[in-house]
Design a protein around this motif. Structure first.
Motif, PDB file in Angstrom:
ATOM      1  N   GLN A  55      56.262  37.097  43.807  1.00  0.00           N
ATOM      2  CA  GLN A  55      55.104  37.799  44.366  1.00  0.00           C
ATOM      3  C   GLN A  55      54.017  36.807  44.758  1.00  0.00           C
ATOM      4  OE1 GLN A  55      54.558  40.398  40.979  1.00  0.00           O
ATOM      5  NE2 GLN A  55      55.332  42.170  42.093  1.00  0.00           N
ATOM      6  N   GLN A  56      53.836  35.772  43.941  1.00  0.00           N
ATOM      7  CA  GLN A  56      52.820  34.768  44.246  1.00  0.00           C
ATOM      8  C   GLN A  56      53.155  34.044  45.551  1.00  0.00           C
ATOM      9  OE1 GLN A  56      52.220  32.072  40.972  1.00  0.00           O
ATOM     10  NE2 GLN A  56      50.141  31.610  41.613  1.00  0.00           N
ATOM     11  N   LEU A  57      54.416  33.685  45.748  1.00  0.00           N
ATOM     12  CA  LEU A  57      54.833  33.041  46.992  1.00  0.00           C
ATOM     13  C   LEU A  57      54.585  33.968  48.184  1.00  0.00           C
ATOM     14  CD1 LEU A  57      58.155  31.258  45.975  1.00  0.00           C
ATOM     15  CD2 LEU A  57      56.021  30.179  46.700  1.00  0.00           C
ATOM     16  N   SER A  58      54.875  35.240  48.000  1.00  0.00           N
ATOM     17  CA  SER A  58      54.637  36.222  49.058  1.00  0.00           C
ATOM     18  C   SER A  58      53.146  36.317  49.381  1.00  0.00           C
ATOM     19  CB  SER A  58      55.187  37.585  48.627  1.00  0.00           C
ATOM     20  OG  SER A  58      54.818  38.582  49.528  1.00  0.00           O
ATOM     21  N   THR A 110      41.518  43.621  45.587  1.00  0.00           N
ATOM     22  CA  THR A 110      42.679  43.223  46.375  1.00  0.00           C
ATOM     23  C   THR A 110      43.951  43.420  45.563  1.00  0.00           C
ATOM     24  OG1 THR A 110      43.673  41.372  47.589  1.00  0.00           O
ATOM     25  CG2 THR A 110      42.530  40.832  45.570  1.00  0.00           C
ATOM     26  N   GLN A 111      45.060  43.452  46.259  1.00  0.00           N
ATOM     27  CA  GLN A 111      46.328  43.384  45.540  1.00  0.00           C
ATOM     28  C   GLN A 111      46.513  41.955  45.061  1.00  0.00           C
ATOM     29  OE1 GLN A 111      49.496  44.262  48.260  1.00  0.00           O
ATOM     30  NE2 GLN A 111      49.263  42.376  49.394  1.00  0.00           N
ATOM     31  N   GLY A 112      47.284  41.783  44.012  1.00  0.00           N
ATOM     32  CA  GLY A 112      47.538  40.431  43.549  1.00  0.00           C
ATOM     33  C   GLY A 112      48.140  40.396  42.163  1.00  0.00           C
ATOM     34  N   ILE A 113      48.216  39.195  41.639  1.00  0.00           N
ATOM     35  CA  ILE A 113      48.811  38.949  40.330  1.00  0.00           C
ATOM     36  C   ILE A 113      47.712  38.552  39.357  1.00  0.00           C
ATOM     37  CG2 ILE A 113      50.417  37.503  39.029  1.00  0.00           C
ATOM     38  CD1 ILE A 113      51.908  37.111  41.722  1.00  0.00           C
ATOM     39  N   VAL A 114      47.688  39.203  38.220  1.00  0.00           N
ATOM     40  CA  VAL A 114      46.723  38.858  37.181  1.00  0.00           C
ATOM     41  C   VAL A 114      47.111  37.488  36.630  1.00  0.00           C
ATOM     42  CG1 VAL A 114      45.793  39.489  34.919  1.00  0.00           C
ATOM     43  CG2 VAL A 114      46.350  41.282  36.596  1.00  0.00           C
ATOM     44  N   VAL A 127      38.560  38.429  33.879  1.00  0.00           N
ATOM     45  CA  VAL A 127      39.872  38.694  34.471  1.00  0.00           C
ATOM     46  C   VAL A 127      39.919  37.917  35.776  1.00  0.00           C
ATOM     47  CG1 VAL A 127      41.346  40.440  35.567  1.00  0.00           C
ATOM     48  CG2 VAL A 127      40.164  40.982  33.432  1.00  0.00           C
ATOM     49  N   VAL A 128      41.046  37.258  36.034  1.00  0.00           N
ATOM     50  CA  VAL A 128      41.255  36.558  37.294  1.00  0.00           C
ATOM     51  C   VAL A 128      42.507  37.139  37.947  1.00  0.00           C
ATOM     52  CG1 VAL A 128      41.681  34.340  38.436  1.00  0.00           C
ATOM     53  CG2 VAL A 128      40.183  34.444  36.420  1.00  0.00           C
ATOM     54  N   VAL A 129      42.385  37.492  39.224  1.00  0.00           N
ATOM     55  CA  VAL A 129      43.509  38.002  40.010  1.00  0.00           C
ATOM     56  C   VAL A 129      43.716  37.058  41.190  1.00  0.00           C
ATOM     57  CG1 VAL A 129      44.361  39.915  41.445  1.00  0.00           C
ATOM     58  CG2 VAL A 129      43.046  40.404  39.359  1.00  0.00           C
ATOM     59  N   ILE A 130      44.956  36.604  41.382  1.00  0.00           N
ATOM     60  CA  ILE A 130      45.281  35.772  42.546  1.00  0.00           C
ATOM     61  C   ILE A 130      45.745  36.713  43.656  1.00  0.00           C
ATOM     62  CG2 ILE A 130      46.692  33.899  43.453  1.00  0.00           C
ATOM     63  CD1 ILE A 130      44.715  33.094  41.185  1.00  0.00           C
ATOM     64  N   GLY A 131      45.004  36.706  44.759  1.00  0.00           N
ATOM     65  CA  GLY A 131      45.281  37.618  45.868  1.00  0.00           C
ATOM     66  C   GLY A 131      45.851  36.908  47.078  1.00  0.00           C
ATOM     67  N   PRO A 132      45.875  37.594  48.233  1.00  0.00           N
ATOM     68  CA  PRO A 132      46.409  37.015  49.462  1.00  0.00           C
ATOM     69  C   PRO A 132      45.788  35.651  49.784  1.00  0.00           C
ATOM     70  CG  PRO A 132      46.044  39.346  49.761  1.00  0.00           C
ATOM     71  CD  PRO A 132      45.461  38.992  48.419  1.00  0.00           C
ATOM     72  N   ALA A 156      44.625  46.947  45.072  1.00  0.00           N
ATOM     73  CA  ALA A 156      43.201  47.194  45.282  1.00  0.00           C
ATOM     74  C   ALA A 156      42.884  48.589  44.763  1.00  0.00           C
ATOM     75  CB  ALA A 156      42.859  47.075  46.766  1.00  0.00           C
ATOM     76  N   GLY A 157      41.820  48.704  43.993  1.00  0.00           N
ATOM     77  CA  GLY A 157      41.421  49.991  43.426  1.00  0.00           C
ATOM     78  C   GLY A 157      41.885  50.210  42.003  1.00  0.00           C
ATOM     79  N   ASP A 158      42.835  49.401  41.511  1.00  0.00           N
ATOM     80  CA  ASP A 158      43.272  49.522  40.113  1.00  0.00           C
ATOM     81  C   ASP A 158      42.146  49.050  39.189  1.00  0.00           C
ATOM     82  OD1 ASP A 158      45.740  50.355  40.995  1.00  0.00           O
ATOM     83  OD2 ASP A 158      46.811  48.524  40.420  1.00  0.00           O
ATOM     84  N   THR A 159      41.971  49.737  38.083  1.00  0.00           N
ATOM     85  CA  THR A 159      40.961  49.334  37.105  1.00  0.00           C
ATOM     86  C   THR A 159      41.459  48.101  36.350  1.00  0.00           C
ATOM     87  OG1 THR A 159      40.141  51.585  36.844  1.00  0.00           O
ATOM     88  CG2 THR A 159      39.658  50.048  35.059  1.00  0.00           C
ATOM     89  N   ILE A 160      40.609  47.069  36.308  1.00  0.00           N
ATOM     90  CA  ILE A 160      40.986  45.836  35.604  1.00  0.00           C
ATOM     91  C   ILE A 160      40.130  45.587  34.373  1.00  0.00           C
ATOM     92  CG2 ILE A 160      41.986  44.679  37.620  1.00  0.00           C
ATOM     93  CD1 ILE A 160      39.161  43.153  37.588  1.00  0.00           C
ATOM     94  N   GLY A 161      38.989  46.301  34.271  1.00  0.00           N
ATOM     95  CA  GLY A 161      38.110  46.109  33.124  1.00  0.00           C
ATOM     96  C   GLY A 161      36.898  47.016  33.240  1.00  0.00           C
ATOM     97  N   TYR A 162      35.917  46.765  32.368  1.00  0.00           N
ATOM     98  CA  TYR A 162      34.742  47.641  32.295  1.00  0.00           C
ATOM     99  C   TYR A 162      33.467  46.805  32.211  1.00  0.00           C
ATOM    100  CZ  TYR A 162      38.534  50.807  31.393  1.00  0.00           C
ATOM    101  OH  TYR A 162      39.710  51.500  31.516  1.00  0.00           O
ATOM    102  N   VAL A 163      32.432  47.259  32.895  1.00  0.00           N
ATOM    103  CA  VAL A 163      31.164  46.542  32.993  1.00  0.00           C
ATOM    104  C   VAL A 163      30.557  46.296  31.620  1.00  0.00           C
ATOM    105  CG1 VAL A 163      28.764  46.740  33.805  1.00  0.00           C
ATOM    106  CG2 VAL A 163      30.657  47.399  35.314  1.00  0.00           C
TER     107      VAL A 163
END
Length: 196
Positions: A55-58, A110-114, A127-132, A156-163
């Motif tokens: 997925q990362q290569l993609s 964005t879409q991506g890999i955590v 949280v760090v997400v690697i995106g396009p 994109a739009g998925d919950t990753i954490g809370y303020v």
């Protein structure tokens, strides 16, 4: 006494042969049990790692975010360009702060890999997400994490954490620090986010 030096070994009894066979069988069964318990875990970890790398290569083949292309990580919250503002110890702000009530869900932009779910000194819970394009999307000062782990895929739009206001934001109003890193360098995320 025999002069030729041939000594006949006594033949093992039935009981000693049976004990030998049973002990070998017990060792083999124990080994099979251990392999059975470990193999699914190892196989699943390997499969998850290989999938994440694919997925990362993609993602690396996809274009970097452009102006007004990313949704606000806190929908309906006002965006202010706080990029470059002075910070303690002679630093400058490498992102923007978006304020909201404590516990407000933070959405992936964005879409991506955590790539990280953990803590650091300045950002607190991050949280760090690697995106396009390999861009790193950095979310800091979280109160808590969503149910995510490194190598998970998010859209994109998925919950990753809370303020929250963890890390060096203790004592400030709850907010998320959102930063984008391209080729290891911080870029201003404000122009890339859609304004409502």
């Amino acid at each position: 006494m025999q002069a030729d030096g041939n000594h006949e070994q006594p033949k093992p009894t039935f009981i000693s042969r049976a004990i030998g066979v049973l002990s070998k069988a017990a060792v083999l069964l124990l080994l099979l049990f251990v392999v059975d318990k470990l193999l699914p875990s190892i196989s699943q970890q390997t499969q998850s790692f290989v999938m994440a790398k694919w997925q990362q290569l993609s993602l690396m083949q996809q274009p970097l975010p452009e102006e007004n292309s990313l949704p606000n990580p806190l929908p309906k919250q006002h965006l202010t360009d706080t990029w470059g503002a002075a910070r303690s110890q002679g630093r400058s702000h490498e992102g923007i702060d978006i304020f909201a009530e404590r516990g407000t869900p933070i959405q992936a932009t964005t879409q991506g890999i955590v790539s990280k779910v953990g803590e650091n000194t300045l950002g607190g819970r991050v949280v760090v997400v690697i995106g396009p394009g390999g861009a790193g999307h950095y979310y800091a000062h979280l109160e808590d994490y969503a149910d995510i782990s490194p190598n998970d895929w998010v859209n994109a739009g998925d919950t990753i954490g809370y303020v929250g206001n963890s890390g060096n934001a203790k004592g400030t109003p709850p907010h998320v620090h959102y930063g984008i890193y391209i080729n290891g360098s911080a870029v201003n995320p404000y122009p890339l986010l859609q304004k409502e």
